[in-house]
Design a protein around this motif. Structure first.
Motif, PDB file in Angstrom:
ATOM      1  N   HIS A 154       0.822  -1.210   0.000  1.00 37.63           N
ATOM      2  CA  HIS A 154       0.000   0.000   0.000  1.00 37.63           C
ATOM      3  C   HIS A 154       0.855   1.259   0.000  1.00 37.63           C
ATOM      4  N   ALA A 155       1.950   1.227   0.766  1.00 33.69           N
ATOM      5  CA  ALA A 155       2.852   2.374   0.797  1.00 33.69           C
ATOM      6  C   ALA A 155       3.503   2.552  -0.574  1.00 33.69           C
ATOM      7  N   GLN A 156       3.809   1.420  -1.229  1.00 35.35           N
ATOM      8  CA  GLN A 156       4.410   1.484  -2.557  1.00 35.35           C
ATOM      9  C   GLN A 156       3.413   2.080  -3.552  1.00 35.35           C
ATOM     10  N   ALA A 157       2.155   1.676  -3.450  1.00 36.90           N
ATOM     11  CA  ALA A 157       1.131   2.198  -4.356  1.00 36.90           C
ATOM     12  C   ALA A 157       0.984   3.709  -4.169  1.00 36.90           C
ATOM     13  N   LYS A 158       0.993   4.136  -2.930  1.00 37.13           N
ATOM     14  CA  LYS A 158       0.884   5.568  -2.623  1.00 37.13           C
ATOM     15  C   LYS A 158       2.082   6.312  -3.232  1.00 37.13           C
ATOM     16  N   HIS A 159       3.260   5.731  -3.059  1.00 34.83           N
ATOM     17  CA  HIS A 159       4.468   6.343  -3.613  1.00 34.83           C
ATOM     18  C   HIS A 159       4.375   6.412  -5.145  1.00 34.83           C
ATOM     19  N   SER A 160       3.929   5.324  -5.758  1.00 30.82           N
ATOM     20  CA  SER A 160       3.776   5.297  -7.222  1.00 30.82           C
ATOM     21  C   SER A 160       2.866   6.432  -7.661  1.00 30.82           C
ATOM     22  N   CYS A 161       1.774   6.601  -6.907  1.00 32.73           N
ATOM     23  CA  CYS A 161       0.755   7.580  -7.265  1.00 32.73           C
ATOM     24  C   CYS A 161       1.246   9.013  -7.025  1.00 32.73           C
ATOM     25  N   ASP A 162       1.810   9.242  -5.862  1.00 25.59           N
ATOM     26  CA  ASP A 162       2.152  10.623  -5.471  1.00 25.59           C
ATOM     27  C   ASP A 162       3.498  11.083  -6.009  1.00 25.59           C
ATOM     28  N   LYS A 163       4.433  10.166  -6.215  1.00 30.59           N
ATOM     29  CA  LYS A 163       5.777  10.589  -6.615  1.00 30.59           C
ATOM     30  C   LYS A 163       6.160  10.155  -8.031  1.00 30.59           C
ATOM     31  N   VAL A 164       5.891   8.880  -8.361  1.00 33.51           N
ATOM     32  CA  VAL A 164       6.367   8.383  -9.659  1.00 33.51           C
ATOM     33  C   VAL A 164       5.540   8.971 -10.815  1.00 33.51           C
ATOM     34  N   LEU A 165       4.209   8.939 -10.681  1.00 37.22           N
ATOM     35  CA  LEU A 165       3.378   9.462 -11.781  1.00 37.22           C
ATOM     36  C   LEU A 165       3.678  10.932 -12.098  1.00 37.22           C
ATOM     37  N   PRO A 166       3.788  11.815 -11.085  1.00 35.62           N
ATOM     38  CA  PRO A 166       4.145  13.208 -11.406  1.00 35.62           C
ATOM     39  C   PRO A 166       5.518  13.320 -12.058  1.00 35.62           C
ATOM     40  N   ALA A 167       6.468  12.475 -11.637  1.00 33.22           N
ATOM     41  CA  ALA A 167       7.807  12.519 -12.243  1.00 33.22           C
ATOM     42  C   ALA A 167       7.748  12.090 -13.716  1.00 33.22           C
ATOM     43  N   MET A 168       6.873  11.136 -14.015  1.00 30.50           N
ATOM     44  CA  MET A 168       6.691  10.717 -15.425  1.00 30.50           C
ATOM     45  C   MET A 168       6.157  11.891 -16.251  1.00 30.50           C
ATOM     46  N   LEU A 169       5.222  12.627 -15.660  1.00 31.93           N
ATOM     47  CA  LEU A 169       4.623  13.747 -16.389  1.00 31.93           C
ATOM     48  C   LEU A 169       5.647  14.848 -16.675  1.00 31.93           C
ATOM     49  N   LYS A 170       6.606  15.033 -15.760  1.00 35.49           N
ATOM     50  CA  LYS A 170       7.640  16.051 -15.993  1.00 35.49           C
ATOM     51  C   LYS A 170       8.521  15.652 -17.171  1.00 35.49           C
ATOM     52  N   VAL A 171       8.871  14.363 -17.248  1.00 29.24           N
ATOM     53  CA  VAL A 171       9.673  13.884 -18.382  1.00 29.24           C
ATOM     54  C   VAL A 171       8.891  14.131 -19.667  1.00 29.24           C
ATOM     55  N   ARG A 172       7.616  13.760 -19.607  1.00 28.11           N
ATOM     56  CA  ARG A 172       6.773  13.920 -20.786  1.00 28.11           C
ATOM     57  C   ARG A 172       6.694  15.387 -21.218  1.00 28.11           C
ATOM     58  N   ALA A 173       6.540  16.289 -20.255  1.00 26.82           N
ATOM     59  CA  ALA A 173       6.388  17.707 -20.598  1.00 26.82           C
ATOM     60  C   ALA A 173       7.607  18.207 -21.369  1.00 26.82           C
ATOM     61  N   ALA A 174       8.786  17.861 -20.910  1.00 26.04           N
ATOM     62  CA  ALA A 174      10.005  18.308 -21.606  1.00 26.04           C
ATOM     63  C   ALA A 174      10.090  17.669 -22.989  1.00 26.04           C
ATOM     64  N   ALA A 175       9.776  16.372 -23.062  1.00 33.91           N
ATOM     65  CA  ALA A 175       9.858  15.671 -24.348  1.00 33.91           C
ATOM     66  C   ALA A 175       8.841  16.231 -25.339  1.00 33.91           C
ATOM     67  N   ASP A 176       7.610  16.487 -24.867  1.00 33.61           N
ATOM     68  CA  ASP A 176       6.578  17.021 -25.763  1.00 33.61           C
ATOM     69  C   ASP A 176       6.965  18.409 -26.279  1.00 33.61           C
ATOM     70  N   ALA A 177       7.620  19.200 -25.404  1.00 35.28           N
ATOM     71  CA  ALA A 177       8.067  20.528 -25.845  1.00 35.28           C
ATOM     72  C   ALA A 177       9.152  20.375 -26.915  1.00 35.28           C
ATOM     73  N   LEU A 178      10.016  19.390 -26.756  1.00 35.62           N
ATOM     74  CA  LEU A 178      11.044  19.141 -27.784  1.00 35.62           C
ATOM     75  C   LEU A 178      10.405  18.708 -29.100  1.00 35.62           C
ATOM     76  N   GLU A 179       9.394  17.839 -29.006  1.00 34.65           N
ATOM     77  CA  GLU A 179       8.736  17.355 -30.228  1.00 34.65           C
ATOM     78  C   GLU A 179       8.259  18.529 -31.081  1.00 34.65           C
TER      79      GLU A 179
END
Ligand code: ADP
Ligand code: MG
Length: 718
Positions: free
Chosen positions: A673-698
């Motif tokens: 459960h703690a891992q799921a919370k971490h995935s949700c609160d920390k990993v997903l937002p970090a994925m979106l930051k990568v995406r934002a930079a990549a989409d701007a490059l595209e």
């Protein structure tokens, strides 16, 4: 064209594809003749079985109970003969494990007998099998050393033949249980919940003095999906690994023109739809509707409703067929809830009601006075059920994919509420106040069981898209279900909580009747009480609005935004109590489910985040840096220098976002459960930051350098 070579090849192939030659033509084919041809239906059984065996099978089907061994042998022989006549070489017990997918293990009928082979199929092989299916998630219900799992024929769902290019397989729909009889699948609890509905509804109807047959839950699921060209799809590792895009800049054209919804269906898509429908017809799946959906490349298919259990099996088959047939047409069918950011995602509206012979649809308002009392009774039971178990209903539609869709102002919010429409709402409000209703429309005073209800409009179309659970004339439509979902989970929850509400209502009504012999006034008291307690869950306004979120909080309604927030509801005190009381799932079975779904959430985010990191590192960052390097010769020019600086700036941003994502991915918690919370609160937002930079490059890197097909290409080329 200076596009990246792989993309160019795909686009050229799409542009020059020959016009599709149909492999069949509905004009020369009687749908009547193909409809159900691959199903071992009741009429085929009747023709092929001795009278007494057919009678015993029919009564097992009606009561949903296991067939006795002697009859099973006779039925098996008949099914085998029929299957062999139709060219089947194998048979399979089909089951529905907690992965949410369909599972099957095939065995051939043919066994060597010294001088050739002989087709064998015993009654035992028909009614029970023991697949070595120990690798399916079981959430602690069985350890591998006692991994026996049994599949048992669900007689209420007919056997059928599944045709593929090189052969055919006889499929037997089954329930999958552990050696202790615990449910390891999605069908077992669905069947148990159907029995619970029948029992509880019968109690209420008995108080109404109604004669009736088996009361069944019905379901008509509307399926939304995307069709994407396979050549482009295969250039997107995110699509073929996760079923959704993890990158992609916003296209110049999206869905803002609203020219797609209900628009003309493109030829290539229509051919694919017709073939899917034909395959569905062969399997007796009553497909009714096809149309374009809101997003470009998005479509919908919907059947006529059936008994919830059969509708479930048919829905699983429809998803399988959508994918199979799409491939034949050079498409890939995406069932993920949110394959593309910025355009609508896909849902699966689960239309649900209960009814049976002798009483018809119990959520049909009807035209006569005594129908009004019955309708309002069943309707009130739904309102109570949904209010008491909002969290559980929310959990039944929770998945990582659906989190990207729910609450995104295109799908209902994560707050579960009921839309009744103005007319019905007015009636309910009156009952709440006085125990009877006077409608302003008619001007007079309406009393339960005495007057007729005003004509309730069947709310077709889009008007209340914002409600997760809407009354639509004679059924409820659960709209928060995700497109990739099995309908079994949501249906099991609906049936179970409805059965429990009906039981409570029957108890209260019986008690009230002891004190008050006038049926209508006793009933009015009971309904008034229910609606006063649970009316807060009714909301007829705009579910997308800020005010509703505030108002819902004031009313004490739950707002479970993400899957990790929602899943614990499966094992809440009230959920365990209602499931155990109705004999649908035990505490241990619920705990196993909650654990499996939480684990699956973590696995999904792990896979997606690894892929984001990989694609960014090995495809996108190199593309950007190569472009920047190639710009070096023009660095001194005003435009070249500016562009190079911009690209390098964003590339650096991308590189640090990747580092941050990798760091978040490395955190490992011992508790799921703690891992799921971490995935949700920390990993997903970090994925979106990568995406934002990549989409701007595209948007600024020269097209010939960019390796991933663009949204424009994916959504508009066919
Ligand atoms: P829309 O929702 O677009 O207005 P309809 O209301 O005609 O379309 O039907 C949507 C789905 O609801 C169909 O699959 C239909 O079979 C199903 N449906 C209709 N009546 C019932 C019912 N009593 N129980 C369950 N599903 C139903
Ligand atoms: Mg609908």
């Amino acid at each position: 064209m200076s596009t990246n070579p792989a993309r160019r090849n795909a686009i050229e192939a799409i542009a020059s594809q020959p016009r599709l030659q149909g492999s069949f033509d509905f004009r020369n084919e009687k749908i009547d003749l193909i409809y159900g041809q691959n199903v071992f239906s009741l009429d085929k059984m009747e023709k092929r079985l001795p009278k007494d065996v057919f009678k015993s099978l029919k009564s097992s089907i009606e009561a949903g109970i296991k067939l006795d061994a002697a009859a099973a042998d006779v039925v098996a022989a008949a099914i085998k003969d029929w299957a062999l006549e139709r060219g089947a070489t194998h048979y399979a017990h089909v089951f529905y494990p907690l992965t949410g997918f369909t599972a099957e293990k095939h065995d051939t009928f043919f066994e060597p007998n010294g001088n050739g082979t002989l087709a064998q199929f015993s009654g035992k092989a028909l009614i029970q099998a023991e697949p070595d299916a120990s690798s399916f998630p079981n959430g602690g219900l069985r350890s591998t050393f006692e991994a026996r799992g049994y599949t048992a024929w669900d007689v209420t769902s007919p056997a059928y033949i599944f045709d593929t290019e090189n052969g055919s397989t006889l499929c037997i729909p089954t329930a999958f249980v552990s050696w202790k009889g615990e449910a390891l699948d999605k069908k077992t609890p669905l069947l148990r919940s159907m029995a619970a509905v029948n029992k509880a509804a019968s109690r209420v109807l008995a108080l109404f003095g109604k004669k009736h047959g088996y009361i069944s839950a019905s379901c008509g699921p509307e399926q939304e999906y995307f069709l994407i060209d396979a050549r482009l799809f295969h250039l997107r590792p995110d699509l073929y690994t996760c079923g959704r895009s993890l990158f992609g800049a916003k296209p110049a054209k999206g869905q803002e023109f609203e020219d797609q919804y209900f628009g003309t269906i493109p030829d290539r898509v229509l051919a694919c739809m017709m073939e899917t429908e034909r395959e569905c017809f062969k399997l007796g799946i009553p497909i009714k509707t096809r149309h374009n959906e809101v997003a470009p490349a998005q479509y919908e298919v919907a059947p006529i409703y059936e008994s919830a259990n059969v509708a479930h099996d048919h829905q699983m088959l429809t998803m399988t067929l959508l994918k199979r047939v799409a491939t034949k047409h050079g498409f890939v069918c995406l069932l993920a809830e949110k394959p593309f950011a910025g355009v609508n995602g896909s849902g699966k509206h689960v239309n649900w009601s209960i009814g049976g012979s002798g009483v018809g649809n119990l959520l049909e308002p009807g035209h006569s006075p005594h129908e009004n009392a019955q309708f309002l009774t069943f309707c009130s039971a739904v309102i109570r059920a949904v209010d008491l178990h909002q969290g559980l209903l929310r959990a039944s539609v929770a998945s990582p994919g659906n989190d990207h869709r729910l609450g995104a102002n295109e799908a209902p919010p994560a707050i579960i509420s009921i839309y009744l429409g103005d007319m019905l709402n007015e009636v309910i409000e009156q009952v709440k106040k006085s125990g009877s209703a006077s409608t302003s429309r008619k001007g007079g005073h309406m009393t339960l069981g005495v007057d007729t209800l005003p004509v309730l409009p069947k709310d077709a179309g889009d008007r209340n898209r914002t409600s997760p659970f809407a009354f639509t004339g004679n059924k409820f439509e659960f709209r928060a279900v995700g497109s990739a979902f099995s309908v079994a989970g949501p249906l099991t929850v609906l049936n179970t909580i409805m059965a429990d509400s009906l039981d409570k209502l029957a108890d209260d009504l019986a008690a009230a009747l002891k004190k008050n012999s006038d049926f209508n006034s006793a009933l009015q008291g009971v309904l008034k009480d229910i609606l006063t307690k649970h009316g807060r869950v009714v909301f007829n306004g705009n579910g997308y609005s800020e005010e509703w979120h505030k108002e819902a909080a004031k009313r004490g309604l739950k707002n479970l935004r993400t899957t990790p927030d929602a899943l614990p509801e499966i094992v809440s005190k009230s959920s365990v109590e209602v499931f155990e009381r109705q004999g649908v799932l035990s505490k241990a079975e619920l705990e196993s489910r909650e654990e499996i779904y939480t684990h699956s959430y973590v696995l999904t985010v792990n896979t997606e985040s690894k892929l984001v990191s990989d694609i960014a590192k090995t495809l996108l960052l190199p593309a950007a840096l190569k472009f920047a390097a190639d710009l070096t010769p023009v660095e001194k020019t005003k435009s070249g220098g500016k562009l190079r600086k911009e690209v390098i700036g964003l590339a650096d941003e991308l590189a640090s976002a990747i580092d941050a994502l990798d760091a978040a991915r490395e955190v490992s918690k011992s508790d799921t459960h703690a891992q799921a919370k971490h995935s949700c609160d920390k990993v997903l937002p970090a994925m979106l930051k990568v995406r934002a930079a990549a989409d701007a490059l595209e948007e600024i890197v020269a097209d010939e350098y960019w390796p991933l097909p663009s949204y424009q290409e994916l959504l508009f080329l066919r």
